[in-house]
Design an enzyme around this catalytic site. Structure first.
Site, PDB file in Angstrom:
ATOM      1  N   ASN A  43       0.839  -1.196   0.000  1.00 48.27           N
ATOM      2  CA  ASN A  43       0.000   0.000   0.000  1.00 48.27           C
ATOM      3  C   ASN A  43       0.872   1.242   0.000  1.00 48.27           C
ATOM      4  O   ASN A  43       1.965   1.269   0.577  1.00 48.27           O
ATOM      5  CB  ASN A  43      -1.027  -0.001   1.147  1.00 48.27           C
ATOM      6  CG  ASN A  43      -0.456  -0.281   2.515  1.00 48.27           C
ATOM      7  OD1 ASN A  43       0.565  -0.931   2.659  1.00 48.27           O
ATOM      8  ND2 ASN A  43      -1.123   0.220   3.537  1.00 48.27           N
ATOM      9  N   GLU A  45       0.271   5.205   0.699  1.00 47.61           N
ATOM     10  CA  GLU A  45      -0.695   6.213   1.163  1.00 47.61           C
ATOM     11  C   GLU A  45      -0.290   7.604   0.705  1.00 47.61           C
ATOM     12  O   GLU A  45       0.794   7.810   0.145  1.00 47.61           O
ATOM     13  CB  GLU A  45      -0.832   6.113   2.685  1.00 47.61           C
ATOM     14  CG  GLU A  45      -1.385   4.751   3.092  1.00 47.61           C
ATOM     15  CD  GLU A  45      -1.655   4.605   4.584  1.00 47.61           C
ATOM     16  OE1 GLU A  45      -1.183   5.456   5.372  1.00 47.61           O
ATOM     17  OE2 GLU A  45      -2.324   3.622   4.944  1.00 47.61           O
ATOM     18  N   CYS A  54      -4.114   0.782  -2.453  1.00 45.24           N
ATOM     19  CA  CYS A  54      -3.987  -0.499  -1.752  1.00 45.24           C
ATOM     20  C   CYS A  54      -2.876  -1.356  -2.378  1.00 45.24           C
ATOM     21  O   CYS A  54      -2.534  -1.203  -3.557  1.00 45.24           O
ATOM     22  CB  CYS A  54      -5.288  -1.280  -1.845  1.00 45.24           C
ATOM     23  SG  CYS A  54      -6.611  -0.637  -0.811  1.00 45.24           S
ATOM     24  N   GLU A  56      -3.059  -4.416  -3.292  1.00 43.20           N
ATOM     25  CA  GLU A  56      -3.546  -5.218  -4.418  1.00 43.20           C
ATOM     26  C   GLU A  56      -3.484  -4.401  -5.712  1.00 43.20           C
ATOM     27  O   GLU A  56      -3.136  -4.927  -6.779  1.00 43.20           O
ATOM     28  CB  GLU A  56      -4.998  -5.658  -4.181  1.00 43.20           C
ATOM     29  CG  GLU A  56      -5.181  -6.604  -3.006  1.00 43.20           C
ATOM     30  CD  GLU A  56      -5.411  -5.893  -1.679  1.00 43.20           C
ATOM     31  OE1 GLU A  56      -4.918  -4.765  -1.490  1.00 43.20           O
ATOM     32  OE2 GLU A  56      -6.072  -6.488  -0.816  1.00 43.20           O
ATOM     33  N   CYS A  87     -10.290  -4.901   0.156  1.00 43.27           N
ATOM     34  CA  CYS A  87     -11.417  -3.960   0.249  1.00 43.27           C
ATOM     35  C   CYS A  87     -12.331  -4.174  -0.963  1.00 43.27           C
ATOM     36  O   CYS A  87     -11.962  -4.844  -1.937  1.00 43.27           O
ATOM     37  CB  CYS A  87     -10.905  -2.524   0.322  1.00 43.27           C
ATOM     38  SG  CYS A  87     -10.339  -1.875  -1.269  1.00 43.27           S
ATOM     39  N   CYS A  90     -10.849  -3.234  -4.326  1.00 41.50           N
ATOM     40  CA  CYS A  90      -9.824  -4.166  -4.825  1.00 41.50           C
ATOM     41  C   CYS A  90     -10.437  -5.482  -5.277  1.00 41.50           C
ATOM     42  O   CYS A  90      -9.918  -6.122  -6.194  1.00 41.50           O
ATOM     43  CB  CYS A  90      -8.734  -4.373  -3.780  1.00 41.50           C
ATOM     44  SG  CYS A  90      -7.624  -2.946  -3.719  1.00 41.50           S
TER      45      CYS A  90
HETATM   46  N1  THU Z   1      -5.223  -1.830   2.560  1.00 40.42           N
HETATM   47  C1  THU Z   1      -4.634  -2.549   1.551  1.00 40.42           C
HETATM   48  O1  THU Z   1      -3.595  -2.146   1.014  1.00 40.42           O
HETATM   49  N2  THU Z   1      -5.211  -3.715   1.176  1.00 40.42           N
HETATM   50  C2  THU Z   1      -6.259  -4.300   1.805  1.00 40.42           C
HETATM   51  O2  THU Z   1      -6.628  -5.425   1.453  1.00 40.42           O
HETATM   52  C3  THU Z   1      -6.937  -3.600   2.906  1.00 40.42           C
HETATM   53  C4  THU Z   1      -6.447  -2.238   3.207  1.00 40.42           C
HETATM   54  C5  THU Z   1      -4.565  -0.592   2.991  1.00 40.42           C
HETATM   55  C6  THU Z   1      -5.197   0.697   2.585  1.00 40.42           C
HETATM   56  C7  THU Z   1      -4.633   1.641   3.624  1.00 40.42           C
HETATM   57  O3  THU Z   1      -3.353   2.083   3.190  1.00 40.42           O
HETATM   58  C8  THU Z   1      -4.450   0.779   4.856  1.00 40.42           C
HETATM   59  O4  THU Z   1      -4.494  -0.560   4.401  1.00 40.42           O
HETATM   60  C9  THU Z   1      -5.517   0.990   5.920  1.00 40.42           C
HETATM   61  O5  THU Z   1      -6.776   0.909   5.374  1.00 40.42           O
END
Ligand code: THU
Length: 131
Positions: A43, A45, A54, A56, A87, A90
């Site tokens: 991920n 941000e 994310c 994925e 999520c 994704c």
């Molecule tokens: N996140 C992912 O990268 N993949 C997931 O399957 C669930 C959530 C990340 C998004 C964000 O950067 C952090 O987790 C908190 O939500």
């Protein structure tokens, strides 16, 4: 090494590079493309929170850039005690490249916690087949 072991190592290596200064929740993903190659992502941000990406989505981008177009297996790893499932967004992103019977391995740093299919995670999906 099993399928899951090599995918988990690759996803873990990506997870430690996650850029997650806001949530402090690091995630790694690994997808296998049709030709057997692995594509990992973490991920990423952003201070403008909705612009965050994310793990994925990062892995899908890496696969597309490497010429992959079909996903045969997915693995997600996160550090928390709770199961980290992809999520909603994704699930949709994955379904563009993966059929409903694609296994999605949900892992913690210690190993595999649960395997589900993409179809279980995203039933009655809207996809290329719907158009
Ligand atoms: N996140 C992912 O990268 N993949 C997931 O399957 C669930 C959530 C990340 C998004 C964000 O950067 C952090 O987790 C908190 O939500």
């Amino acid at each position: 090494m099993s399928n899951v072991d090599d995918m988990l190592s690759s996803a873990r290596a990506a997870m430690v590079n996650a850029y997650a200064p806001y949530s402090r929740f690091r995630v790694g993903a690994c997808i296998r493309s049709e030709d057997g190659r692995l594509h990992a992502g973490c991920n990423v941000e952003n201070a403008a929170y909705p612009q965050s990406q994310c793990a994925e989505a990062t892995a899908i981008g890496a696969m597309a850039a490497a010429g992959g177009r079909r996903i045969t297996e997915v693995l997600v790893v996160a550090e928390g005690a709770a199961l980290c499932t992809p999520c909603g967004g994704c699930r949709q992103r994955l379904s563009e490249f993966a059929p409903p019977d694609t296994p999605v391995h949900l892992c913690g740093p210690e190993g595999l916690r649960k395997t589900m299919t993409l179809g279980e995670l995203l039933p009655l999906s809207f996809g290329p087949h719907s158009l």
